[in-house]
Design an enzyme around this catalytic site. Structure first.
Site, PDB file in Angstrom:
ATOM      1  CG  MET A 197      37.660  10.558  63.925  1.00 10.69           C
ATOM      2  SD  MET A 197      37.434   9.925  65.612  1.00 10.69           S
ATOM      3  CE  MET A 197      35.918  10.753  66.125  1.00 10.69           C
ATOM      4  CG  HIS A 250      46.469  24.205  65.616  1.00 12.90           C
ATOM      5  ND1 HIS A 250      45.322  24.941  65.716  1.00 12.90           N
ATOM      6  CD2 HIS A 250      46.436  23.326  66.655  1.00 12.90           C
ATOM      7  CE1 HIS A 250      44.625  24.526  66.768  1.00 12.90           C
ATOM      8  NE2 HIS A 250      45.272  23.552  67.351  1.00 12.90           N
TER       9      HIS A 250
END
Lengths: 188, 483
Positions: free
Chosen positions: B383, B406
């Site tokens: 974030m 990933h």
């Protein structure tokens, strides 16, 4: 812990369960070292949380295997409610009867069933009474228990941690002296 | 039999490759390979169970090549997160724990015809609207009340079902790994319980590390590939990260019990019960594979329905907004793929647990429009930090069974994060960086604070340096909606 005495020896589990473990973080999700009183429901459950990188690991204690399971069930909802088990009142009850091929798998399947009840029916449990856990000569185990709780209400209950599933990773149930301890890692 | 591999057991192969030899732990059938920089190796040293988990996977029957860990690796349950392992379909196994609970947790990227300067001024209202329009949070129920037929459609046809039901356009399904669904699944292998959990959650984001992010392209790193992917500097992009919700969680739960018994039946010895597995060709293996594919399809349907609602929300704010799907990738899945290992062509069941497929230019398994540059790979940052668009390369086929990282990878547990960070402070710091975040709770924001993850820049530098995937563009967030 029926009499509320601090009878769970803190050294228990240091032989096998804590070997090669990260340091124990007592009561990450609550206020006490070992839970003696979880508020309005007066559940006497004993468990502690252990740091894990991505998930949540706990150890549940009991002087009988039944108490140990009660502690583990309570610990699961403590995780989900982020330590706010006191917000759950015992307005309704649900009976569980399960059997499985081993004690560990029984615990796995019962905790998974509790999670399913929350996800599908919105049931939160704050207390459990495990009547009996029996193991037959083949190693098959059965459990009969009652969970006490209520329907999830977003005005009252705050779900802090999303438990996706119960794992068998590092799952162990040990009996040493007069204490049973179950170690569980849940995927969050 | 529990491995106890120490960092001393390592040997350095090259700048980004470390090897755990086969004799480091009892029962290893192949060596372990860890793809990290010196800097990221420090995180591994602080997360010692990672090495045991890599070596535990190396003991599983039929494993070929290496038990691998991508640079964003961290301790998981059973497999490490960031783990990749291929098993020969003839004599190898499949493991529900090697895919995880959130089957086909994945990420997609939408490009737009909007410029960051036009969107930033509305970002607060836009994120609030997206947060309302896309249901999220624990136990969130979808706007879509799926019937049995719709649920079967999602399990069988994934994105294609969603598109045919009006939640998108044909190109959306084409621009997904596997064209948005794995063919030939059997929804009857999905239990009643998994259906019950999945039904109300179709079209929901979920919680934890799942999110919906409005970003802009900050830097183009490969002009040609960016043009092929339709990305331009300053362009608004939307990233959607979520998975198969309760449907996938329950499929995994159901089969962990089944496989616990199968391990005894097939006489498989494992160092960790969560690695429970069965031969791919056994009835248990085939049943799990069918149910897993159905859950994977559900996840594609889920991301497609969410995409439709994101488009609706954008259209309310920007009349002529167009959001096209660049690509959609899986993070948690087991796939049947053909690879060359040690000069020999093999059909493998490749488990990617927190890892992304990275197929090169010319692969028949990627959309023709991307055929000359390679598969788009979407790497979400944490974030408030950069995300990347990469492309697959031939080196991934040689080194990592066509796999790459990933995401950023945790360096701190959720409880440690809550001790270190306060949600309000994290929000304030993000707002100071012009990033608006809306989440269901402040504790969720603390758990997912940028400081609990590895730097996405560092992780992407390793995969680019190794050549297993190559940088195309960098995106920065301006707003995030989190469950």
């Amino acid at each position: 812990m029926t009499d509320g005495s601090p009878s769970v020896p803190r050294t228990f589990g240091s032989q096998d369960l804590t070997k090669a473990e990260p340091s124990v973080v007592p009561r990450t999700f609550g206020s006490q070292d070992l839970k003696e009183d979880v508020g309005s429901m007066k559940q006497k459950a004993a468990y502690e949380f252990v740091d894990h990188m991505a998930d949540v690991k706990f150890r549940a204690f009991g002087r009988t295997i039944e108490e140990c399971f009660e502690s583990a069930g309570t610990a699961l909802f403590d995780v989900m409610l982020d330590g706010r088990l006191d917000t759950v009142e015992g307005r309704s009850e649900r009976t569980f009867e399960l059997s499985s091929g081993s004690l560990e798998l029984l615990l796995y399947e019962w905790l998974s069933e509790l999670l399913y009840c929350f996800e599908v029916e919105g049931l939160l449990f704050g207390r459990f009474e495990v009547e009996c856990i029996k193991e037959d000569t083949e190693g098959d185990c059965t459990l009969r228990c009652t969970g006490f709780g209520e329907q999830f209400n977003d005005r009252v209950h705050k779900i802090g941690v999303h438990v996706k599933g119960i794992t068998l990773h590092e799952m162990e149930i040990k009996h040493a002296g007069d204490v049973f301890v179950a170690q569980v890692v849940v995927d969050t | 039999m529990r491995s106890n591999v120490s960092i001393k057991d390592f040997s350095k192969i090259n700048e980004y490759t470390w090897e755990i030899p086969k004799n480091a732990a009892e029962g290893m059938r192949v060596p372990g390979r860890l793809f990290v920089s010196e800097k990221l190796l420090k995180d591994v040293k602080n997360d010692a169970d990672v090495l045991n988990q890599i070596s535990n996977v190396a003991t599983m029957p039929g494993i070929v090549h290496y038990s691998m860990a991508m640079p964003d690796v961290h301790t998981g349950y059973g497999f490490p997160i960031g783990g990749v392992a291929g098993f020969n379909v003839d004599d190898g196994v499949i493991s529900p724990g090697g895919v995880g609970f959130d089957i086909n947790c994945g990420v997609r990227l939408l490009r737009s015809n909007l410029h960051v300067d036009d969107v930033r001024v509305h970002i607060r209202d836009l994120i609030e609207a997206l947060f309302r329009d896309v249901p999220s949070g624990v136990g969130s129920k979808g706007r879509l009340k799926a019937s049995d037929k719709e649920l079967d459609g999602a399990f069988q046809l994934g994105s294609r079902w969603a598109v045919e039901a009006g939640y998108g356009v044909k190109e959306d399904a084409e621009n997904c790994e596997e064209n948005g669904y794995i063919d030939g699944t059997d929804p009857s292998k999905v239990s009643h319980k998994a259906r019950q959990r999945g039904r109300p959650q179709l079209g929901t984001l979920g919680s934890g590390n799942h999110f919906l992010e409005v970003q802009y392209v900050d830097e183009i790193l490969d002009e040609h590939a960016a043009r092929v992917f339709g990305l331009e500097k300053g362009m608004i992009t939307v990233m959607i990260h979520c998975g198969s919700r309760g449907a996938g969680h329950q499929v995994c739960t159901d089969f962990i019990s089944v496989f616990e018994r199968a391990v005894k039946k097939y006489n498989i010895s494992l160092p960790d019960k969560q690695l429970g597995c069965a031969p791919i060709n056994s009835p248990e293996g085939q049943d799990y594979f069918a149910a897993m594919c159905a859950a994977a399809n559900y996840a594609w349907a889920n991301r497609q329905v969410i995409t439709h609602w994101v488009r609706e929300t954008f259209s309310r704010f920007f009349k002529d907004a167009e959001l096209g799907l660049v690509y959609d990738v899986c993070h948690n899945i087991a796939k049947i793929e053909d690879h060359v290992v040690g000069g020999e062509k093999m059909r493998l069941c490749v488990h990617r647990k927190g890892a992304t497929r990275a197929f090169p230019a010319g692969s028949p398994d990627i959309p023709a429009r991307y055929g000359d540059v390679g598969q788009p790979i979407i790497i979400p940052g944490s974030m408030g930090t950069a995300s990347y668009m990469l492309r697959g390369s031939e080196d991934a086929m040689k080194l990592t069974l066509g796999s790459t990282c990933h995401g950023s990878g945790r360096v701190m547990s959720r409880s440690a994060a809550k001790r270190k960070f306060y949600g309000e402070n994290v929000l304030r710091d993000l707002r100071a960086k012009n990033i608006f975040v809306k989440a269901t709770s402040n504790s969720m924001i603390a758990e997912e604070a940028p400081g609990v993850y590895k730097s996405s820049d560092e992780v992407v530098d390793v995969v680019d340096g190794l050549g297993i995937s190559l940088k195309v563009a960098r995106m920065l967030p301006i707003g995030v909606a989190k469950g």
